[in-house]
Scaffold this motif. Structure first.
Motif, PDB file in Angstrom:
ATOM      1  N   MET A 129     -12.661 124.604 -20.272  1.00 21.56           N
ATOM      2  CA  MET A 129     -13.107 123.286 -20.700  1.00 21.56           C
ATOM      3  C   MET A 129     -14.546 123.129 -20.225  1.00 21.56           C
ATOM      4  N   LYS A 130     -15.411 122.712 -21.135  1.00 22.64           N
ATOM      5  CA  LYS A 130     -16.830 122.567 -20.805  1.00 22.64           C
ATOM      6  C   LYS A 130     -17.252 121.139 -21.092  1.00 22.64           C
ATOM      7  N   GLY A 131     -18.049 120.580 -20.209  1.00 26.79           N
ATOM      8  CA  GLY A 131     -18.446 119.189 -20.357  1.00 26.79           C
ATOM      9  C   GLY A 131     -19.933 118.977 -20.217  1.00 26.79           C
ATOM     10  N   GLY A 132     -20.504 118.166 -21.097  1.00 29.11           N
ATOM     11  CA  GLY A 132     -21.904 117.777 -21.036  1.00 29.11           C
ATOM     12  C   GLY A 132     -22.024 116.275 -21.218  1.00 29.11           C
ATOM     13  N   VAL A 133     -23.221 115.751 -21.056  1.00 32.76           N
ATOM     14  CA  VAL A 133     -23.453 114.307 -21.122  1.00 32.76           C
ATOM     15  C   VAL A 133     -24.594 114.008 -22.084  1.00 32.76           C
ATOM     16  N   LEU A 134     -24.357 113.052 -22.976  1.00 34.22           N
ATOM     17  CA  LEU A 134     -25.415 112.525 -23.840  1.00 34.22           C
ATOM     18  C   LEU A 134     -25.707 111.089 -23.425  1.00 34.22           C
ATOM     19  N   GLU A 135     -26.981 110.795 -23.244  1.00 30.38           N
ATOM     20  CA  GLU A 135     -27.422 109.465 -22.872  1.00 30.38           C
ATOM     21  C   GLU A 135     -28.155 108.859 -24.057  1.00 30.38           C
ATOM     22  N   ASN A 136     -27.586 107.795 -24.621  1.00 27.35           N
ATOM     23  CA  ASN A 136     -28.154 107.172 -25.819  1.00 27.35           C
ATOM     24  C   ASN A 136     -28.458 108.198 -26.910  1.00 27.35           C
ATOM     25  N   GLY A 137     -27.496 109.113 -27.107  1.00 29.75           N
ATOM     26  CA  GLY A 137     -27.592 110.082 -28.196  1.00 29.75           C
ATOM     27  C   GLY A 137     -28.387 111.329 -27.897  1.00 29.75           C
ATOM     28  N   ILE A 138     -28.913 111.481 -26.697  1.00 30.12           N
ATOM     29  CA  ILE A 138     -29.709 112.649 -26.324  1.00 30.12           C
ATOM     30  C   ILE A 138     -28.941 113.472 -25.299  1.00 30.12           C
ATOM     31  N   LEU A 139     -28.745 114.771 -25.597  1.00 34.83           N
ATOM     32  CA  LEU A 139     -28.029 115.651 -24.671  1.00 34.83           C
ATOM     33  C   LEU A 139     -28.894 115.959 -23.464  1.00 34.83           C
TER      34      LEU A 139
END
Length: 321
Positions: A25-35
């Motif tokens: 399982m891999k997780g990332g974060v987008l802030e206001n649509g930007i990775l």
């Protein structure tokens, strides 16, 4: 599934994007649509676990990911709206968040389980524990959405080519596919199957999925007597790169068959690009020429996307559009 309908998002919308593969399982974060480059987390999928254990494991990744974001961003707790978008393998009832997987050697014990509902329940339980951070209460009310990994890949690719028609394939364990028209998925029209996907279609009397993923490459190599004992796809690619004739023949044949399978769909749908992702797609230099020739008279650019996960994460964010 959704959280609270109609709620007004806080100033910073944070999408926790998860790719739930069979192994990791891999997780990332987008802030206001930007990775964001960070945080990025990875953990074993535990796809063999019972439902309760898996949900707890899944929730832990989400909490760790949200916690890492909150620690590193400096965003005030009251200014964040969390969303959780997950790429999950099928078959899966993506609208209701219920797994329909069985007989695939992964996530077997989730069959019929309302994954989204139980995940929200677990996040709420942990948010109510003594000493939990304030942001965990916000996280526990996050909207949760699921999508097919190949479809999310196509949605992410469409963000790069917003005005075009795309045919996107993921070539790995099997064959994932999606048809995109100016950012929207297409199904049941312009020659596209009712499902919108190719995996269950037949080619030369057999399902497509088993012919163009890992099993298909190995079966083709065995049929052409080009595989040494213990060889896998990566070994066949390495042998072809060294110029070994038998391995080169496997990849040329693979490309030719893939092109013939795709030709009627490409002729009807008329995509502007064919975009390939996944481990097998890394070998496009070995099969690209025969693929392009077999697609004729359809002519279209064939591209390899080397950052599939990035596009899947963007697709996960687009689930909430």
């Amino acid at each position: 599934m959704s959280g609270t309908p109609g709620k007004t998002p806080a100033g910073t919308v944070v999408t926790l994007a998860i790719d739930a593969g069979g192994t990791f399982m891999k997780g990332g974060v987008l802030e206001n649509g930007i990775l964001l480059a960070e945080p990025y987390l990875e953990q074993p999928s535990r796809s063999e676990a019972d439902a309760a254990s898996f949900i707890a494991h899944f929730a832990s990744l989400i909490i760790r990911l949200a916690g890492a974001y909150m620690k590193g961003s400096g965003t005030p707790e009251h200014d964040v709206t969390f969303r959780i978008g997950t790429a999950f393998p099928g078959p899966f009832d993506y609208d209701r968040g219920i797994s329909r997987i069985r007989g695939l050697g992964k996530y077997e014990q989730l069959y019929g389980v309302p994954v989204g509902e139980l995940l929200k329940k677990e996040l709420r339980r942990r948010a109510g524990l003594p000493g939990s951070a304030l942001w965990m209460r916000t996280l526990a009310e996050a909207d949760i959405a699921f999508g097919n990994d190949a479809v999310l890949f196509g949605m992410g690719a469409a963000k790069r080519y917003p005005g075009e028609r795309l045919l996107c394939l993921t070539l790995g364990t099997g064959l994932g596919s999606v048809f995109m028209d100016r950012g929207l998925t297409v199904s049941g029209s312009d020659g596209v199957p009712e499902s919108g996907m190719l995996y269950a279609e037949t080619f030369e009397g057999a399902p497509v999925d088993g012919q163009f993923g890992r099993r298909g490459v190995l079966a083709l190599a065995d049929a052409l007597q080009a595989r040494r004992q213990g060889d896998d796809v990566i070994d066949l690619a390495a042998a072809a790169a060294r110029g070994e004739a038998a391995a080169l023949r496997v990849w040329r044949t693979y490309g030719e068959r893939l092109g013939r399978m795709l030709r009627p769909y490409a002729a009807s749908f008329r995509p502007d690009r064919l975009i390939l992702g996944g481990q097998i797609a890394k070998s496009l230099p070995l099969f690209g020429a025969s693929l392009t020739d077999a697609l004729l008279p359809v002519r279209l650019p064939v591209l390899y996307e080397d950052d599939l996960l990035r596009l899947v994460f963007y697709g996960a964010d687009m689930l909430f559009d």
